[in-house]
Design an enzyme around this catalytic site. Sequence first.
Site, PDB file in Angstrom:
ATOM      1  N   SER A 120       0.827  -1.211   0.000  1.00  0.00           N
ATOM      2  CA  SER A 120       0.000   0.000   0.000  1.00  0.00           C
ATOM      3  C   SER A 120       0.854   1.252   0.000  1.00  0.00           C
ATOM      4  O   SER A 120       0.338   2.341  -0.239  1.00  0.00           O
ATOM      5  CB  SER A 120      -0.827   0.078   1.283  1.00  0.00           C
ATOM      6  OG  SER A 120      -1.486  -1.092   1.536  1.00  0.00           O
ATOM      7  N   HIS A 141      -1.234  -2.512  -7.020  1.00  0.00           N
ATOM      8  CA  HIS A 141      -1.932  -2.238  -5.768  1.00  0.00           C
ATOM      9  C   HIS A 141      -3.448  -2.343  -5.960  1.00  0.00           C
ATOM     10  O   HIS A 141      -4.073  -1.434  -6.514  1.00  0.00           O
ATOM     11  CB  HIS A 141      -1.515  -0.828  -5.286  1.00  0.00           C
ATOM     12  CG  HIS A 141      -2.129  -0.419  -3.988  1.00  0.00           C
ATOM     13  ND1 HIS A 141      -2.339   0.889  -3.654  1.00  0.00           N
ATOM     14  CD2 HIS A 141      -2.592  -1.150  -2.936  1.00  0.00           C
ATOM     15  CE1 HIS A 141      -2.891   0.951  -2.458  1.00  0.00           C
ATOM     16  NE2 HIS A 141      -3.062  -0.266  -2.006  1.00  0.00           N
ATOM     17  N   GLU A 153      -3.878   0.426  -8.750  1.00  0.00           N
ATOM     18  CA  GLU A 153      -2.844   1.451  -8.856  1.00  0.00           C
ATOM     19  C   GLU A 153      -1.566   0.746  -9.299  1.00  0.00           C
ATOM     20  O   GLU A 153      -1.126  -0.192  -8.626  1.00  0.00           O
ATOM     21  CB  GLU A 153      -2.685   2.087  -7.471  1.00  0.00           C
ATOM     22  CG  GLU A 153      -2.081   3.453  -7.449  1.00  0.00           C
ATOM     23  CD  GLU A 153      -2.133   4.078  -6.037  1.00  0.00           C
ATOM     24  OE1 GLU A 153      -2.143   5.301  -5.964  1.00  0.00           O
ATOM     25  OE2 GLU A 153      -2.151   3.349  -5.024  1.00  0.00           O
ATOM     26  N   ASN A 191      -3.076   6.054  -0.802  1.00  0.00           N
ATOM     27  CA  ASN A 191      -2.890   6.124   0.651  1.00  0.00           C
ATOM     28  C   ASN A 191      -2.244   7.406   1.140  1.00  0.00           C
ATOM     29  O   ASN A 191      -2.309   7.722   2.318  1.00  0.00           O
ATOM     30  CB  ASN A 191      -2.121   4.903   1.141  1.00  0.00           C
ATOM     31  CG  ASN A 191      -3.075   3.722   1.224  1.00  0.00           C
ATOM     32  OD1 ASN A 191      -4.175   3.848   1.755  1.00  0.00           O
ATOM     33  ND2 ASN A 191      -2.686   2.595   0.667  1.00  0.00           N
TER      34      ASN A 191
HETATM   35  P1  NAI Z   1      -3.551  -9.614   6.302  1.00  0.00           P
HETATM   36  O1  NAI Z   1      -3.003  -9.389   7.666  1.00  0.00           O
HETATM   37  O2  NAI Z   1      -5.002  -9.906   6.138  1.00  0.00           O
HETATM   38  O3  NAI Z   1      -2.759 -10.800   5.563  1.00  0.00           O
HETATM   39  C1  NAI Z   1      -1.359 -10.904   5.534  1.00  0.00           C
HETATM   40  C2  NAI Z   1      -1.017 -12.389   5.323  1.00  0.00           C
HETATM   41  O4  NAI Z   1       0.387 -12.509   5.080  1.00  0.00           O
HETATM   42  C3  NAI Z   1      -1.315 -13.268   6.554  1.00  0.00           C
HETATM   43  O5  NAI Z   1      -2.184 -14.317   6.172  1.00  0.00           O
HETATM   44  C4  NAI Z   1       0.049 -13.804   6.979  1.00  0.00           C
HETATM   45  O6  NAI Z   1       0.002 -15.132   7.474  1.00  0.00           O
HETATM   46  C5  NAI Z   1       0.809 -13.727   5.658  1.00  0.00           C
HETATM   47  N1  NAI Z   1       2.259 -13.685   5.814  1.00  0.00           N
HETATM   48  C6  NAI Z   1       2.990 -12.939   6.677  1.00  0.00           C
HETATM   49  N2  NAI Z   1       4.307 -13.151   6.470  1.00  0.00           N
HETATM   50  C7  NAI Z   1       4.398 -14.045   5.441  1.00  0.00           C
HETATM   51  C8  NAI Z   1       5.488 -14.642   4.758  1.00  0.00           C
HETATM   52  N3  NAI Z   1       6.748 -14.363   5.085  1.00  0.00           N
HETATM   53  N4  NAI Z   1       5.225 -15.502   3.748  1.00  0.00           N
HETATM   54  C9  NAI Z   1       3.940 -15.787   3.400  1.00  0.00           C
HETATM   55  N5  NAI Z   1       2.869 -15.251   4.023  1.00  0.00           N
HETATM   56  C10 NAI Z   1       3.105 -14.385   5.025  1.00  0.00           C
HETATM   57  O7  NAI Z   1      -3.125  -8.313   5.464  1.00  0.00           O
HETATM   58  P2  NAI Z   1      -3.836  -7.697   4.156  1.00  0.00           P
HETATM   59  O8  NAI Z   1      -4.812  -6.676   4.572  1.00  0.00           O
HETATM   60  O9  NAI Z   1      -4.234  -8.796   3.249  1.00  0.00           O
HETATM   61  O10 NAI Z   1      -2.609  -6.889   3.525  1.00  0.00           O
HETATM   62  C11 NAI Z   1      -1.605  -7.543   2.759  1.00  0.00           C
HETATM   63  C12 NAI Z   1      -0.863  -6.515   1.925  1.00  0.00           C
HETATM   64  O11 NAI Z   1      -1.797  -5.841   1.073  1.00  0.00           O
HETATM   65  C13 NAI Z   1      -0.147  -5.435   2.725  1.00  0.00           C
HETATM   66  O12 NAI Z   1       1.041  -5.089   2.060  1.00  0.00           O
HETATM   67  C14 NAI Z   1      -1.137  -4.290   2.688  1.00  0.00           C
HETATM   68  O13 NAI Z   1      -0.538  -3.041   2.861  1.00  0.00           O
HETATM   69  C15 NAI Z   1      -1.701  -4.438   1.284  1.00  0.00           C
HETATM   70  N6  NAI Z   1      -3.017  -3.853   1.068  1.00  0.00           N
HETATM   71  C16 NAI Z   1      -3.968  -3.921   2.047  1.00  0.00           C
HETATM   72  C17 NAI Z   1      -5.212  -3.348   1.848  1.00  0.00           C
HETATM   73  C18 NAI Z   1      -6.266  -3.435   2.896  1.00  0.00           C
HETATM   74  O14 NAI Z   1      -7.287  -2.746   2.776  1.00  0.00           O
HETATM   75  N7  NAI Z   1      -6.105  -4.241   3.920  1.00  0.00           N
HETATM   76  C19 NAI Z   1      -5.545  -2.653   0.588  1.00  0.00           C
HETATM   77  C20 NAI Z   1      -4.511  -2.711  -0.404  1.00  0.00           C
HETATM   78  C21 NAI Z   1      -3.280  -3.258  -0.139  1.00  0.00           C
END
Ligand code: NAI
Length: 285
Positions: A120, A141, A153, A191
Site C-alpha cells: 500500500s 496495488h 494502482e 494512501n
Molecule cells: P492480512 O493481515 O489480512 O494478511 C497478511 C497475510 O500474510 C497473513 O495471512 C500472513 O500469514 C501472511 N504472511 C505474513 N508473512 C508471510 C510470509 N513471510 N510468507 C507468506 N505469508 C506471510 O493483510 P492484508 O490486509 O491482506 O494486507 C496484505 C498486503 O496488502 C499489505 O502489504 C497491505 O498493505 C496491502 N493492502 C492492504 C489493503 C487493505 O485494505 N487491507 C488494501 C490494499 C493493499
Amino acid sequence: MTVKEIMVIGAGQMGAGIALVFARSGYEVKLYDADIEALRRGKQYIEKVFEKDIAKGKMEADTKEKALNRLQLVVDLEADPITADFIIEAVVEKLEVKKEVFRKLDELAPTHTIFATNTSSLPITEIAAVTGRAEQFIGMHFMNPVPVMKLVEIIRGLETSESTCQTVQELTEALGKQDVEVKDFPGFVSNRILMPMINEAVYTVFEGIASIEDVDQVMKLGMNHPMGPLQLADFIGLDTCLSIMEILHEGFGDSKYRPCPLLRQYVQAGRLGKKAGRGFYTYSD
Ligand code: NAI
C-alpha cells in the site's frame, strides 16, 4: 508476455481476494501463505464470495466449480518447482518481511517470471533491488475488497521495464479492472490521501471532539462517503493503517503524518479491526 499461471503469496484479506479474481478470470492460480490457518481461511473466503455471487444470480454453479478447480493451495513453497509466469505478493506491510519473501522467490522462480507487490505504501524500487530482476518488478496495488473495487494502482520502480508495465496493464484489463499509473513515492496516490484522513479521524476521537459513531456519521451524511473513515480503517486493518502512517511519516519526514497514539494503542491491544473481530467497532461474523 502471455501469462497463464499466477502465484499469490499471502492469503490474508488481500491475497485471498487477488487469488479469487484471477481464478474467476480463467487463470491457473497457486495461493501460498506461511500460516496454514490463513490459507484455510483464504480458501473459505473465496468459496463464500462465490456462493454469494451464485445466490445473487451473478455466477453459475458450474463456473464456481471451474474457478475452484483452477485454484491450488501451496503449503510449502519449496516442495515443488515454481512454474508461475506472474507472482504477486500480499504479505504484511513490513519492508523487511517483503524483502525476505522476494529474496527467496528470486531463487525459486523461473527467470521469465514477473514479480509484483500489492504494497500500500512501501518503496517499489527498494524491494525490487533485493532481486536480480528489477526490470521485471512492479507495484500492483489492488483495493479492498478486491472482488468489488475497480481500481488497480500501478507503480513502476526505477528499473521497471516497459514490457513489465504493459503485461500488468493487460492483466488488470483481463480482470475487468482499470489501472492508474503513479510514481514510486510513499503512499503512492491512494494512501497518501486516504490515510492522513483516517489518522485525522482517529485524532478527533482521541482529542474527545466526537464519538467514533459521530465522526463516521459526519463523513457519511456530510461528505457522502459510503463508509465512515473509522469503519473503513477497521475494514483495512488497523495494523496496516499504522504501518502506512509510519511509512508516510518516515518517508516525508513531516510531523503532519505522525500516527495518532490511539491508533497505536488499538494495535497494541490487538484490536486490529474487522479481521480480529474488534477495532473501533465490534464484529460478530
Ligand atoms: P492480512 O493481515 O489480512 O494478511 C497478511 C497475510 O500474510 C497473513 O495471512 C500472513 O500469514 C501472511 N504472511 C505474513 N508473512 C508471510 C510470509 N513471510 N510468507 C507468506 N505469508 C506471510 O493483510 P492484508 O490486509 O491482506 O494486507 C496484505 C498486503 O496488502 C499489505 O502489504 C497491505 O498493505 C496491502 N493492502 C492492504 C489493503 C487493505 O485494505 N487491507 C488494501 C490494499 C493493499
